[in-house]
Design a protein around this motif. Structure first.
Motif, mmCIF file in Angstrom:
data_model
loop_
_atom_site.group_PDB
_atom_site.id
_atom_site.type_symbol
_atom_site.label_atom_id
_atom_site.label_comp_id
_atom_site.label_asym_id
_atom_site.label_seq_id
_atom_site.Cartn_x
_atom_site.Cartn_y
_atom_site.Cartn_z
ATOM 1 N N ARG A 367 -115.367 38.812 16.256
ATOM 2 C CA ARG A 367 -115.889 39.323 17.590
ATOM 3 C C ARG A 367 -115.621 40.778 17.728
ATOM 4 N NH1 ARG A 367 -112.474 34.237 20.015
ATOM 5 N NH2 ARG A 367 -111.501 34.631 18.133
ATOM 6 N N ASN A 368 -116.185 41.325 18.581
ATOM 7 C CA ASN A 368 -116.154 42.915 18.669
ATOM 8 C C ASN A 368 -115.142 43.128 20.063
ATOM 9 O OD1 ASN A 368 -118.035 42.752 20.720
ATOM 10 N ND2 ASN A 368 -119.668 43.493 19.170
ATOM 11 N N ARG A 369 -114.970 44.428 20.341
ATOM 12 C CA ARG A 369 -114.415 45.007 21.568
ATOM 13 C C ARG A 369 -115.219 44.717 22.915
ATOM 14 N NH1 ARG A 369 -111.342 50.692 20.002
ATOM 15 N NH2 ARG A 369 -109.987 50.039 18.295
ATOM 16 N N SER A 370 -116.243 44.426 22.753
ATOM 17 C CA SER A 370 -117.312 44.284 23.993
ATOM 18 C C SER A 370 -117.493 42.655 24.214
ATOM 19 C CB SER A 370 -118.841 44.668 23.849
ATOM 20 O OG SER A 370 -118.551 46.133 23.331
ATOM 21 N N GLY A 371 -116.962 41.873 23.275
ATOM 22 C CA GLY A 371 -116.727 40.392 23.471
ATOM 23 C C GLY A 371 -118.000 39.710 22.878
ATOM 24 N N GLY A 372 -118.718 40.395 21.992
ATOM 25 C CA GLY A 372 -120.009 39.946 21.250
ATOM 26 C C GLY A 372 -119.523 39.753 20.016
ATOM 27 N N ILE A 373 -120.734 39.015 19.271
ATOM 28 C CA ILE A 373 -120.291 38.626 17.796
ATOM 29 C C ILE A 373 -121.262 39.546 17.018
ATOM 30 C CG2 ILE A 373 -120.981 36.835 16.148
ATOM 31 C CD1 ILE A 373 -118.404 36.317 17.787
ATOM 32 N N GLU A 374 -120.391 40.220 15.912
ATOM 33 C CA GLU A 374 -121.239 40.883 14.998
ATOM 34 C C GLU A 374 -120.978 40.130 13.528
ATOM 35 O OE1 GLU A 374 -119.451 44.731 15.377
ATOM 36 O OE2 GLU A 374 -117.617 44.214 14.236
ATOM 37 N N ILE A 375 -121.878 40.303 12.509
ATOM 38 C CA ILE A 375 -121.896 39.687 11.329
ATOM 39 C C ILE A 375 -121.656 40.779 10.216
ATOM 40 C CG2 ILE A 375 -123.193 37.620 12.270
ATOM 41 C CD1 ILE A 375 -125.763 39.159 10.598
ATOM 42 N N PHE A 376 -121.287 40.181 8.990
ATOM 43 C CA PHE A 376 -120.909 41.173 8.163
ATOM 44 C C PHE A 376 -121.999 41.572 7.370
ATOM 45 C CE2 PHE A 376 -119.560 42.283 3.721
ATOM 46 C CZ PHE A 376 -118.499 42.992 3.915
ATOM 47 N N PRO A 377 -122.347 42.591 6.962
ATOM 48 C CA PRO A 377 -123.827 43.310 6.403
ATOM 49 C C PRO A 377 -124.533 42.394 5.209
ATOM 50 C CG PRO A 377 -122.466 45.330 6.997
ATOM 51 C CD PRO A 377 -121.328 43.993 7.015
ATOM 52 N N ASN A 378 -123.431 42.185 4.381
ATOM 53 C CA ASN A 378 -123.772 41.313 3.148
ATOM 54 C C ASN A 378 -123.265 39.897 3.263
ATOM 55 O OD1 ASN A 378 -124.252 40.315 0.523
ATOM 56 N ND2 ASN A 378 -123.775 42.291 -0.628
ATOM 57 N N GLN A 379 -124.320 38.996 3.393
ATOM 58 C CA GLN A 379 -123.959 37.799 3.457
ATOM 59 C C GLN A 379 -123.976 36.827 2.177
ATOM 60 O OE1 GLN A 379 -122.916 35.725 6.252
ATOM 61 N NE2 GLN A 379 -122.773 37.724 7.335
ATOM 62 N N SER A 380 -124.058 37.595 1.094
ATOM 63 C CA SER A 380 -124.033 36.884 -0.083
ATOM 64 C C SER A 380 -122.907 35.860 -0.507
ATOM 65 C CB SER A 380 -124.325 37.904 -1.364
ATOM 66 O OG SER A 380 -124.032 37.286 -2.848
ATOM 67 N N SER A 381 -123.262 34.834 -1.232
ATOM 68 C CA SER A 381 -122.167 33.968 -1.236
ATOM 69 C C SER A 381 -121.013 34.289 -2.610
ATOM 70 C CB SER A 381 -122.629 32.502 -1.861
ATOM 71 O OG SER A 381 -123.565 32.967 -3.262
ATOM 72 N N GLY A 382 -121.221 35.457 -3.117
ATOM 73 C CA GLY A 382 -120.384 36.176 -4.009
ATOM 74 C C GLY A 382 -119.392 37.275 -3.479
ATOM 75 N N VAL A 383 -119.694 37.490 -2.115
ATOM 76 C CA VAL A 383 -118.934 38.447 -1.442
ATOM 77 C C VAL A 383 -117.566 37.955 -0.564
ATOM 78 C CG1 VAL A 383 -119.431 40.548 0.028
ATOM 79 C CG2 VAL A 383 -121.329 39.818 -1.382
ATOM 80 N N LEU A 384 -116.675 38.078 -1.332
ATOM 81 C CA LEU A 384 -115.499 37.650 -0.912
ATOM 82 C C LEU A 384 -114.832 38.267 0.449
ATOM 83 C CD1 LEU A 384 -113.897 34.892 -0.968
ATOM 84 C CD2 LEU A 384 -112.206 35.853 -2.691
ATOM 85 N N THR A 385 -115.055 39.477 0.185
ATOM 86 C CA THR A 385 -114.694 40.656 1.056
ATOM 87 C C THR A 385 -115.235 40.159 2.616
ATOM 88 O OG1 THR A 385 -116.502 42.068 0.673
ATOM 89 C CG2 THR A 385 -114.198 42.528 -0.340
ATOM 90 N N SER A 386 -116.286 39.560 2.822
ATOM 91 C CA SER A 386 -116.717 38.990 3.941
ATOM 92 C C SER A 386 -116.198 38.060 4.700
ATOM 93 C CB SER A 386 -118.279 38.340 3.946
ATOM 94 O OG SER A 386 -118.243 37.185 3.035
ATOM 95 N N MET A 387 -115.237 37.336 3.825
ATOM 96 C CA MET A 387 -114.390 36.241 4.381
ATOM 97 C C MET A 387 -112.975 37.029 4.913
ATOM 98 S SD MET A 387 -115.724 33.022 4.168
ATOM 99 C CE MET A 387 -114.362 32.123 4.363
ATOM 100 N N VAL A 388 -112.606 38.164 4.502
ATOM 101 C CA VAL A 388 -111.547 38.740 5.006
ATOM 102 C C VAL A 388 -111.857 39.710 6.097
ATOM 103 C CG1 VAL A 388 -109.963 40.697 4.079
ATOM 104 C CG2 VAL A 388 -110.409 38.924 2.325
#
Length: 418
Positions: A367-388
């Motif tokens: 969630r962002n400050r405006s109350g909406g949802i944003e997604i991580f730019p790289n949705q690859s299954s090897g990108v563990l930083t997306s979970m953090v």
């Protein structure tokens, strides 16, 4: 001519099939209430007493008789002082009792006046008060049993205990609780390419080697689910070593959990090893990330029953997400908890997804400050930083595109880990 591939199984169907194999563990144990956080209650908790045990004051102030506002003036004599833990004497007409939060209401009193609404009069040694306003019968009094009635079931068997539940049990005088046995889980990794952090300096990593990240987050997730975990380390890519590790784990564990290595390659020995000791089903699930999934059962040579086997995908995000969606319900059911349906939040998308995947997709999002949802730019299954980076997952149906402003289903990680 190659045979046509079987259609991918839906996540709901796969989960239904998986849970059909799972029965709650039969064992229970008695643990100190102080140490029972995250454990699962094995028996209904029935109260042997009233909570509160007696009518008591919810404020610092004065216990009074509301009838005195009809029979006499609002100036009352203060004849006693009642702190918490002490019983007072009966009030007579025209009397008040100085009372403190939690103290028992004295006989004859039927209301409490907050100290802010009472003026203490200087009468030369005799303590009197003048009350502003007219007290209503029952005001600022906590009635006996208004929280818990004697004989009531306050917590049902299968309740996963948290701070509030433990406080409630303590308020009933329960120093120990009977809880479901912890699932005993054996965790190991397969792959000669895996290296444990600390064994090799990052600058000296051999070509093709990777640090074993899955082992760390899977162990943490298992502990959060109340499991007793045996870390069996990294098993080398040899069939005899894999069979030996599985055979040993099956004897003393309810579930064996692995990540990676369940395929048909020459170095993937988990599949034939499990089949040598029991049976294995390989499922291709229509979800992204996390399509490959394995479930099986292993015979025990020296103990009754069988051990469950679950093989997760090797990519870290796939392994993490599949654990939340598939393994978490298994661990809950083993402890006698009916896995609850998650209730996603409907929030506006602050991103565009031009073309949805043909599989049901779980997008790392926050969630962002405006109350909406944003997604991580790289949705690859090897990108563990997306979970953090993420706070949860957007559950997007197959083939569904998303335009900015559309409402999407967002499930916070905290709901899975609660």
């Amino acid at each position: 001519m190659p045979l046509p591939r079987a259609p991918l199984m839906s996540l709901d169907e796969a989960l239904g099939r998986l849970l059909a194999h799972i029965q709650p563990l039969s064992g229970t144990e008695s643990v100190a209430t102080y140490e029972a956080d995250r454990r699962v209650l094995a028996d209904n908790l029935v109260s042997a007493l009233q909570v509160p045990a007696f009518d008591n004051s919810s404020m610092d102030g004065y216990a009074v008789r509301s009838a005195d506002w009809v029979q006499s003036s609002s100036v009352l004599r203060v004849t006693q002082r009642i702190p918490a833990g002490h019983m007072g004497q009966a009030l007579s007409s025209g009397e008040a009792a100085r009372i403190f939060t939690g103290a028992p209401i004295p006989p004859g009193a039927d209301a409490v006046v907050m100290q802010e609404d009472a003026e203490v009069l200087d009468t030369g040694g005799l303590t009197q008060i003048r009350v502003r306003g007219v007290p209503s019968p029952g005001q600022w009094i906590r009635r006996s049993g208004e929280d818990v009635q004697r004989g009531a079931t306050v917590l049902a068997a299968g309740t996963r205990l948290g701070p509030a539940e433990l406080g409630l049990a303590a308020s009933l005088g329960l120093a120990r609780l009977t809880v479901a046995a912890r699932p005993r889980v054996a965790l190991f990794s397969t792959g000669d390419e895996l290296v444990m952090p600390g064994d090799v300096e990052p600058a000296h990593m051999p070509p093709g080697a990777i640090f074993n990240s899955n082992r760390f987050f899977l162990k943490a997730l298992l502990h959060r689910m109340g499991c007793e975990v045996s870390d069996l380390g990294i098993v080398s890519d040899r069939r005899d070593a894999t069979i030996s590790a599985l055979k040993l784990a099956a004897e003393h564990h309810d579930l064996i959990l692995t990540s990676g290595g369940v395929s048909v390659g020459e170095e993937d020995h988990v599949k034939p090893a499990v089949q040598a000791l029991g049976h294995l089903d390989l499922w291709q699930i229509s979800m992204k990330p996390g399509k490959p999934f394995a479930y099986g059962q292993l015979r025990r040579l020296n103990a009754a029953g069988k051990a469950h086997f679950v093989g997760l995908p090797g990519n870290p995000v796939s392994s993490f997400v599949t654990f939340l969606l598939m393994v978490r319900p298994v661990l809950l059911k083993l402890q006698g908890v009916e896995p609850p349906a998650l209730r996603p939040l409907r929030l506006p998308a602050h991103f565009d997804l031009a073309q949805g995947d043909k599989r049901r997709e779980f997008l790392r999002a926050r969630r962002n400050r405006s109350g909406g949802i944003e997604i991580f730019p790289n949705q690859s299954s090897g990108v563990l930083t997306s979970m953090v980076w993420g706070e949860g997952l957007v559950d997007n149906p197959p083939g569904q595109s998303i335009s900015r402003g559309d409402l999407v289903d967002f499930i916070p990680f905290s709901d899975w880990l609660a």
